[in-house]
Design a protein around this motif. Structure first.
Motif, PDB file in Angstrom:
ATOM      1  N   UNK A  15     -32.993  65.542 -10.278  1.00 21.71           N
ATOM      2  CA  UNK A  15     -33.766  64.215 -10.061  1.00 21.71           C
ATOM      3  C   UNK A  15     -32.744  63.122 -10.024  1.00 21.71           C
ATOM      4  N   UNK A  16     -31.547  63.559  -9.754  1.00 23.56           N
ATOM      5  CA  UNK A  16     -30.395  62.449  -9.548  1.00 23.56           C
ATOM      6  C   UNK A  16     -29.276  63.084  -8.977  1.00 23.56           C
ATOM      7  N   UNK A  17     -28.985  62.479  -7.586  1.00 19.77           N
ATOM      8  CA  UNK A  17     -27.686  62.851  -6.886  1.00 19.77           C
ATOM      9  C   UNK A  17     -27.515  61.745  -5.893  1.00 19.77           C
ATOM     10  N   UNK A  18     -26.341  61.780  -5.336  1.00 22.77           N
ATOM     11  CA  UNK A  18     -25.899  60.740  -4.602  1.00 22.77           C
ATOM     12  C   UNK A  18     -25.071  61.402  -2.908  1.00 22.77           C
ATOM     13  N   UNK A  19     -25.128  60.488  -2.072  1.00 23.22           N
ATOM     14  CA  UNK A  19     -24.530  60.933  -0.804  1.00 23.22           C
ATOM     15  C   UNK A  19     -23.499  59.868  -0.208  1.00 23.22           C
ATOM     16  N   UNK A  20     -23.120  59.985   1.003  1.00 14.17           N
ATOM     17  CA  UNK A  20     -22.044  59.100   1.298  1.00 14.17           C
ATOM     18  C   UNK A  20     -22.582  57.580   1.754  1.00 14.17           C
ATOM     19  N   UNK A  21     -24.152  57.666   1.445  1.00 10.07           N
ATOM     20  CA  UNK A  21     -24.808  56.348   1.710  1.00 10.07           C
ATOM     21  C   UNK A  21     -24.578  55.441   0.332  1.00 10.07           C
ATOM     22  N   UNK A  22     -23.870  55.861  -0.461  1.00 12.71           N
ATOM     23  CA  UNK A  22     -23.301  55.041  -1.687  1.00 12.71           C
ATOM     24  C   UNK A  22     -22.112  55.543  -2.022  1.00 12.71           C
ATOM     25  N   UNK A  23     -21.857  56.173  -3.077  1.00 10.59           N
ATOM     26  CA  UNK A  23     -20.392  56.586  -3.678  1.00 10.59           C
ATOM     27  C   UNK A  23     -20.279  57.956  -3.773  1.00 10.59           C
ATOM     28  N   UNK A  24     -21.227  58.870  -3.062  1.00  9.15           N
ATOM     29  CA  UNK A  24     -21.206  60.227  -3.139  1.00  9.15           C
ATOM     30  C   UNK A  24     -20.177  60.568  -2.080  1.00  9.15           C
ATOM     31  N   UNK A  25     -19.798  61.969  -1.880  1.00 10.81           N
ATOM     32  CA  UNK A  25     -18.775  62.477  -0.908  1.00 10.81           C
ATOM     33  C   UNK A  25     -19.546  63.384  -0.132  1.00 10.81           C
ATOM     34  N   UNK A  26     -20.743  63.709  -0.225  1.00 16.13           N
ATOM     35  CA  UNK A  26     -21.664  64.660   0.595  1.00 16.13           C
ATOM     36  C   UNK A  26     -22.351  63.815   1.540  1.00 16.13           C
ATOM     37  N   UNK A  27     -22.718  64.502   2.774  1.00 17.48           N
ATOM     38  CA  UNK A  27     -23.721  64.239   3.603  1.00 17.48           C
ATOM     39  C   UNK A  27     -25.119  64.545   3.017  1.00 17.48           C
ATOM     40  N   UNK A  28     -26.104  63.839   3.602  1.00 18.81           N
ATOM     41  CA  UNK A  28     -27.585  64.568   3.274  1.00 18.81           C
ATOM     42  C   UNK A  28     -27.664  66.037   3.488  1.00 18.81           C
ATOM     43  N   UNK A  29     -27.031  66.237   4.768  1.00 15.44           N
ATOM     44  CA  UNK A  29     -27.458  67.969   5.098  1.00 15.44           C
ATOM     45  C   UNK A  29     -26.485  68.739   3.961  1.00 15.44           C
ATOM     46  N   UNK A  30     -25.286  68.405   3.922  1.00 19.18           N
ATOM     47  CA  UNK A  30     -24.654  69.039   2.562  1.00 19.18           C
ATOM     48  C   UNK A  30     -25.168  69.056   1.359  1.00 19.18           C
ATOM     49  N   UNK A  31     -25.727  68.096   0.972  1.00 17.61           N
ATOM     50  CA  UNK A  31     -26.534  67.973  -0.327  1.00 17.61           C
ATOM     51  C   UNK A  31     -27.664  68.757  -0.273  1.00 17.61           C
ATOM     52  N   UNK A  32     -28.270  68.845   0.714  1.00 12.65           N
ATOM     53  CA  UNK A  32     -29.429  69.734   0.753  1.00 12.65           C
ATOM     54  C   UNK A  32     -29.319  71.224   0.976  1.00 12.65           C
ATOM     55  N   UNK A  33     -28.134  71.346   1.717  1.00 11.77           N
ATOM     56  CA  UNK A  33     -27.538  72.993   1.626  1.00 11.77           C
ATOM     57  C   UNK A  33     -27.169  73.476   0.237  1.00 11.77           C
ATOM     58  N   UNK A  34     -26.608  72.249  -0.602  1.00 17.76           N
ATOM     59  CA  UNK A  34     -26.211  72.780  -1.835  1.00 17.76           C
ATOM     60  C   UNK A  34     -27.352  72.955  -2.863  1.00 17.76           C
ATOM     61  N   UNK A  35     -28.335  72.039  -2.595  1.00 14.83           N
ATOM     62  CA  UNK A  35     -29.594  72.124  -3.331  1.00 14.83           C
ATOM     63  C   UNK A  35     -29.907  73.459  -3.158  1.00 14.83           C
ATOM     64  N   UNK A  36     -30.126  74.279  -1.993  1.00 14.76           N
ATOM     65  CA  UNK A  36     -30.672  75.347  -1.603  1.00 14.76           C
ATOM     66  C   UNK A  36     -29.700  76.511  -2.300  1.00 14.76           C
ATOM     67  N   UNK A  37     -28.616  76.335  -2.125  1.00 19.68           N
ATOM     68  CA  UNK A  37     -27.655  77.534  -2.695  1.00 19.68           C
ATOM     69  C   UNK A  37     -27.943  77.365  -4.276  1.00 19.68           C
ATOM     70  N   UNK A  38     -28.115  76.319  -4.995  1.00 21.84           N
ATOM     71  CA  UNK A  38     -28.359  76.179  -6.347  1.00 21.84           C
ATOM     72  C   UNK A  38     -29.681  76.876  -6.954  1.00 21.84           C
ATOM     73  N   UNK A  39     -30.788  77.197  -5.872  1.00 21.82           N
ATOM     74  CA  UNK A  39     -32.052  77.686  -6.191  1.00 21.82           C
ATOM     75  C   UNK A  39     -32.972  76.613  -6.429  1.00 21.82           C
ATOM     76  N   UNK A  40     -32.863  75.323  -6.037  1.00 29.89           N
ATOM     77  CA  UNK A  40     -33.627  74.106  -6.367  1.00 29.89           C
ATOM     78  C   UNK A  40     -34.851  74.220  -5.413  1.00 29.89           C
ATOM     79  N   UNK A  41     -35.907  73.938  -5.844  1.00 32.67           N
ATOM     80  CA  UNK A  41     -36.975  73.514  -4.884  1.00 32.67           C
ATOM     81  C   UNK A  41     -36.997  72.159  -4.555  1.00 32.67           C
ATOM     82  N   UNK A  42     -36.572  71.289  -5.283  1.00 37.21           N
ATOM     83  CA  UNK A  42     -36.678  69.685  -4.989  1.00 37.21           C
ATOM     84  C   UNK A  42     -35.647  69.086  -5.323  1.00 37.21           C
TER      85      UNK A  42
END
Length: 272
Positions: A15-42
């Motif tokens: 329930x807490x992650x960031x993207x390039x829209x603030x001070x994160x380094x990942x795009x939304x797509x990259x973050x979504x792909x990482x969530x799937x690889x981590x076995x997360x549903x949400x």
């Protein structure tokens, strides 16, 4: 499959992650792909003081098959709070009491973030407390440190949640560590449906938090507590220490903390 009340199932969330829209380094797509690889549903995407990412979450979630929950980390030098839901921008310049009122009026959920996290610790005065508290955060490095649990127990009836606060890969923070488990409507299957179901589950207080997706967990199920994968651990609360006797052990309510004999914290469960 984790035991759940009839009509519900548990999903794994961060329930807490960031993207390039603030001070994160990942795009939304990259973050979504990482969530799937981590076995997360949400995954809640909670960029600092902006909602510019909200317009892109649903499409990315459908593309990768993960529920991307809209969020905003309302950020000041006196503390941070996550506003969950597609509720528009929350003004960080207003007093924190106004955040609580604004988020509730718009149908969202507010969480006090990492309340004991050094210079990001929570120091805002509040007349009314928000419904959620990010008790477990990636800054909780020592499982024997009881500070976050003590703060949560003193805070009151806040629903416990957790988040990694991932900004970029390779900095020692892993997505899904900790994992927030949310009991959702078992009929919710698509990413869009699951976003709504996760928010509903949080609002109802159906949560548990574990160190990661594969760690022991204490689940609230139909008014009881069920310890999973925790044989030999202890359930702590109400001045009692109750032993967990098997890897699937049902206990009467009376404590929302699963711990080891060394004082380490293994899991937190909502008391609702």
């Amino acid at each position: 499959m984790l035991p759940a009340a009839p009509g519900l199932r548990w999903v794994a969330a961060d329930l807490h992650a960031h993207t390039l829209h603030s001070d994160g380094a990942l795009t939304i797509d990259e973050l979504a792909a990482l969530a799937v690889s981590a076995g997360l549903d949400a995954l809640a995407v909670t960029d600092h003081n902006t909602v510019s990412h909200h317009a892109h979450l649903a499409e990315a979630g459908r593309r990768y098959g993960v529920a991307l929950v809209p969020g905003q980390e309302v950020t000041t030098d006196l503390g941070h709070a996550n506003a969950f839901g597609d509720i528009g921008w929350v003004d960080f310049r207003e007093p924190a009491t106004a955040w609580v009122r604004t988020v509730a009026e718009r149908g969202g959920l507010l969480s006090v973030n990492h309340p004991l996290a050094a210079d990001c610790a929570w120091r805002h005065p509040l007349v009314e407390r928000p419904p959620l508290a990010e008790v477990w955060h990636s800054t909780w490095h020592a499982p024997e440190w009881g500070g976050p649990v003590a703060w949560w127990q003193a805070w009151g009836d806040a629903v416990p949640v957790g988040g990694s606060d991932l900004h970029r890969v390779g900095q020692g923070v892993e997505l899904g560590s900790p994992t927030t488990w949310v009991a959702v409507d078992e009929a919710a299957s698509t990413p869009d449906e699951l976003v709504t179901a996760v928010l509903d589950g949080l609002a109802a207080g159906r949560t548990a938090v574990s160190r990661d997706r594969s760690a022991p967990v204490l689940l609230p199920v139909d008014g009881e507590l069920v310890a999973v994968g925790a044989a030999g651990a202890l359930v702590l609360g109400d001045g009692r220490r109750r032993p967990v006797r098997s890897d699937l052990d049902t206990l009467a309510p009376g404590g929302g903390v699963l711990g080891g004999h060394d004082g380490s914290v293994l899991s937190l469960a909502s008391g609702r």
